[in-house]
Design a protein around this motif. Structure first.
Motif, PDB file in Angstrom:
ATOM      1  N   ARG A  37      -0.389  11.008   4.304  1.00 57.81           N
ATOM      2  CA  ARG A  37       0.373  10.826   3.056  1.00 57.81           C
ATOM      3  C   ARG A  37       1.043   9.453   2.964  1.00 57.81           C
ATOM      4  O   ARG A  37       1.725   9.160   1.991  1.00 57.81           O
ATOM      5  N   TYR A  38       0.855   8.612   3.945  1.00 59.25           N
ATOM      6  CA  TYR A  38       1.525   7.310   3.957  1.00 59.25           C
ATOM      7  C   TYR A  38       0.996   6.396   2.861  1.00 59.25           C
ATOM      8  O   TYR A  38       1.748   5.596   2.295  1.00 59.25           O
ATOM      9  N   ALA A  39      -0.285   6.515   2.543  1.00 57.92           N
ATOM     10  CA  ALA A  39      -0.882   5.623   1.526  1.00 57.92           C
ATOM     11  C   ALA A  39      -1.993   6.365   0.822  1.00 57.92           C
ATOM     12  O   ALA A  39      -2.404   7.451   1.222  1.00 57.92           O
ATOM     13  N   ASP A  40      -2.466   5.757  -0.262  1.00 57.73           N
ATOM     14  CA  ASP A  40      -3.595   6.339  -0.970  1.00 57.73           C
ATOM     15  C   ASP A  40      -4.816   6.347  -0.078  1.00 57.73           C
ATOM     16  O   ASP A  40      -4.932   5.568   0.882  1.00 57.73           O
ATOM     17  N   ALA A  41      -5.753   7.214  -0.435  1.00 62.36           N
ATOM     18  CA  ALA A  41      -6.955   7.334   0.387  1.00 62.36           C
ATOM     19  C   ALA A  41      -7.739   6.028   0.437  1.00 62.36           C
ATOM     20  O   ALA A  41      -8.341   5.686   1.452  1.00 62.36           O
ATOM     21  N   ALA A  42      -7.740   5.245  -0.692  1.00 58.77           N
ATOM     22  CA  ALA A  42      -8.494   3.994  -0.704  1.00 58.77           C
ATOM     23  C   ALA A  42      -7.843   2.939   0.181  1.00 58.77           C
ATOM     24  O   ALA A  42      -8.527   2.060   0.720  1.00 58.77           O
ATOM     25  N   LEU A  43      -6.503   2.990   0.342  1.00 59.40           N
ATOM     26  CA  LEU A  43      -5.797   1.989   1.142  1.00 59.40           C
ATOM     27  C   LEU A  43      -5.547   2.453   2.571  1.00 59.40           C
ATOM     28  O   LEU A  43      -5.008   1.691   3.379  1.00 59.40           O
ATOM     29  N   LEU A  44      -5.887   3.718   2.920  1.00 66.09           N
ATOM     30  CA  LEU A  44      -5.576   4.263   4.241  1.00 66.09           C
ATOM     31  C   LEU A  44      -6.236   3.492   5.386  1.00 66.09           C
ATOM     32  O   LEU A  44      -5.596   3.256   6.411  1.00 66.09           O
ATOM     33  N   PRO A  45      -7.503   3.031   5.260  1.00 67.49           N
ATOM     34  CA  PRO A  45      -8.109   2.292   6.385  1.00 67.49           C
ATOM     35  C   PRO A  45      -7.368   1.010   6.716  1.00 67.49           C
ATOM     36  O   PRO A  45      -7.447   0.546   7.858  1.00 67.49           O
ATOM     37  N   TRP A  46      -6.664   0.388   5.746  1.00 67.80           N
ATOM     38  CA  TRP A  46      -5.959  -0.862   6.022  1.00 67.80           C
ATOM     39  C   TRP A  46      -4.489  -0.629   6.407  1.00 67.80           C
ATOM     40  O   TRP A  46      -3.826  -1.496   6.934  1.00 67.80           O
ATOM     41  N   ALA A  47      -3.971   0.606   6.147  1.00 67.14           N
ATOM     42  CA  ALA A  47      -2.545   0.874   6.387  1.00 67.14           C
ATOM     43  C   ALA A  47      -2.287   1.641   7.664  1.00 67.14           C
ATOM     44  O   ALA A  47      -1.160   1.624   8.182  1.00 67.14           O
ATOM     45  N   VAL A  48      -3.270   2.353   8.190  1.00 63.71           N
ATOM     46  CA  VAL A  48      -3.082   3.216   9.372  1.00 63.71           C
ATOM     47  C   VAL A  48      -4.098   2.821  10.433  1.00 63.71           C
ATOM     48  O   VAL A  48      -5.261   2.541  10.117  1.00 63.71           O
TER      49      VAL A  48
END
Length: 594
Positions: A37-48
């Motif tokens: 839930r930290y970021a949108d699914a499209a941005l998750l690979p770059w945020a986690v």
């Protein structure tokens, strides 16, 4: 094989450790959901970081959970109760069993031989006259069966025309052996074979006994016609009560004449009666109640079928921890695989392979529990005797018992020292260890002012080690204390008279202490020795040799001794016959006298 039903747990609350993987799983699941839930699914690979969001390996998770489960089982301390027989621990089977022995006249038929020459010689030594009949063979079979017991509570019921309890259920093999030796057809005067009354009495005894695990061992000749409608009804009641019946048949289908007590053989309508075995109703009784049927045979085939594969496999009652003589600890069987799984999950594969090779090599070498002994010895050197006693008690065995007894001695706890040294005597493996344990036991008994027991312990040590100077000195000390104790506590009888008290053949004047010689008396009871016999010339010879002194027998003391012997003679037959009459079940069924 005895089932694991009496499994006990030393600390059952430690089973809660099995819930640790579940708590870890809930925590990891919530943590992963929070990361997603930290970021949108499209941005998750770059945020986690990818490793934080990926799924755990299912096999790794299963191995981790299984390791925690095994660790919880080991911490809870699984163990099995044991008995100690002949200094060896054996599994304990808590079960109540009644042996129902047929002592009717037909059991005197001689169509069955004794089982081997050794048993024949043993029976001949026990009985003045031995006949190879069914009853003698039945007693031999029961005596051979006693060493197979694993803590069962066994009673004995005998029956002929009536039935009676010869021994209530007990776990003492010596009492059971004595009851089997005392069983005799002359105990019951009523003739015939009242099987229904015997089964009804057995059922009543088992229902009154504590526990749920119960069974019956019926030893009979299974004579044709002895299983009537009343016996079938009694068998149905046992089946309803879920009490299995195991039958050991002593007869044969060929049959044999029935001898009478006064001589001759039983007859019916002028023809000699042949007692033959009819196994079918007895076999059906065993099958219907969940038991087994076996005929007496040479070797162990009969007891293998009835006891090893039958009675011993029945589930027993759970044994209370305070009633167990010893325990077989099983935690190692859970701890070892738990540690192996933890290492397989947490360590690199190369390290796991290396540790496995080291463990397999070390397992081939003999290991000893040196850590516990070192801790106990360290506590002893530091004079922490209470802790040393506890540690030595946990070690167990001969060494642990001797150390615990010595630590208890240092604390002046002589009762505990006697207990530990007595256990060490039972666990000793050779004569040297037995002598050491007896010597320390004698010292502990001496400290408890038990002079007679200490004297006997030191005397036994000297028989085993005649050159032991310390045991000889302690023996003299115990004897001196024993003499002093006897001198201070004179023995008086209840036979008071005008001139004094009569005690053990001596006249003791009132108010005077009894004399105690420096050595134990060597003269037999009831004999008065004249140590200064008169010569032919009327003078007395001083210092005459003991061999020339003629013993003089007081006839009054001789009659008194005979009366005492008559009262001390063990004559249980009349008493047992009267006791068995209390359990007799009378009915109007007409039966043949055999």
């Amino acid at each position: 094989m005895i089932e694991l039903q009496p499994l006990h747990w030393r600390e059952p609350l430690w089973l809660g450790l099995a819930a640790v993987p579940l708590l870890f799983g809930v925590w990891r699941r919530r943590r992963r959901a929070r990361l997603l839930r930290y970021a949108d699914a499209a941005l998750l690979p770059w945020a986690v970081v990818p490793s934080a969001a990926k799924q755990e390996n299912p096999l790794r998770t299963l191995a981790h959970a299984l390791a925690w489960l095994l660790l919880a089982l080991a911490a809870a301390g699984p163990r099995l109760p044991l008995d100690v027989q002949d200094d060896q621990p054996v599994p304990r089977h808590l079960l109540t069993m009644m042996v129902v022995l047929d002592i009717s006249a037909s059991m005197r038929a001689t169509d069955i031989a004794p089982q081997g020459g050794l048993d024949f010689l043993r029976a001949s030594a026990r009985e003045k006259s031995y006949a190879p009949d069914r009853f003698s063979r039945a007693r031999l079979e029961l005596l051979d069966w006693l060493p197979r017991l694993h803590g069962e509570r066994v009673g004995l019921i005998v029956y002929a025309g009536e039935a009676g309890v010869l021994l209530p259920p007990t776990d003492d093999p010596a009492l059971l052996r004595r009851a089997i030796d005392q069983a005799n057809p002359s105990l019951i005067e009523a003739q015939g074979t009242n099987l229904a009354g015997a089964l009804a009495l057995t059922r009543a005894q088992l229902l009154a006994a504590p526990g749920q695990a119960k069974t019956i061992l019926l030893v009979t000749d299974a004579e044709d016609g002895s299983f009537d409608a009343a016996a079938e009804t009694a068998g149905a009641a046992l089946r309803k009560a879920r009490v299995p019946v195991f039958v050991l048949a002593m007869g044969s289908e060929v049959g044999a004449p029935v001898p009478l007590p006064d001589g001759g053989f039983a007859e019916r309508d002028g023809a000699q009666v042949l007692s033959r075995m009819d196994a079918s109703p007895y076999r059906e009784l065993a099958r219907a109640t969940g038991g087994r049927f076996a005929g007496a045979s040479d070797g162990d085939a009969d007891w293998l079928a009835l006891y090893d594969h039958g009675i011993a496999s029945l589930p027993g009652d759970p044994v209370a921890p305070e009633h167990a003589n010893a325990w077989h600890e099983l935690y190692a069987w859970c701890l070892a695989p738990a540690l192996a799984l933890f290492m397989a999950v947490s360590l690199p594969r190369r390290v796991v392979v290396f540790i496995a090779l080291v463990v397999s090599g070390a397992s081939a070498m003999p290991t000893h529990a040196l850590a516990d002994e070192a801790a106990a010895w360290q506590a002893w050197q530091q004079r922490h005797y209470a802790r040393a006693q506890t540690l030595y008690s946990q070690i167990g065995g001969y060494t642990g018992r001797m150390g615990a007894g010595a630590a208890a001695w240092r604390q002046a706890d002589y009762a505990a020292a006697v207990r530990h040294f007595g256990a060490a005597l039972l666990l000793a493996e050779n004569d040297r260890q037995r002598a050491d344990a007896l010597y320390d036991l004698g010292n502990a008994l001496y400290a408890r002012r038990q002079w007679q027991a200490a004297f006997e312990a030191f005397e036994t040590v000297l028989r085993m080690r005649p050159g032991d100077a310390r045991a000889r000195a302690n023996l003299q000390q115990a004897w001196q204390q024993l003499r002093r104790q006897r001198a201070e506590t004179p023995m008086h009888s209840d036979l008071g008279g005008r001139r004094g008290f009569l005690a053990e053949g001596r006249i003791q004047p009132d108010g005077q202490p009894a004399n105690l010689s420096d050595e134990p008396e060597s003269g037999p009871a009831g004999m008065q020795l004249d140590r200064n016999p008169a010569t032919a010339s009327g003078t007395r010879m001083g210092g005459a040799p003991a061999a020339r002194q003629a013993p003089m027998v007081d006839p009054r003391l001789a009659l008194s001794g005979l009366a005492k012997l008559e009262r001390l003679d063990d004559r249980p037959a009349a008493m047992l016959k009267n006791l068995l009459k209390q359990d007799a079940r009378h009915d109007d069924t007409e039966r043949p006298p055999w």
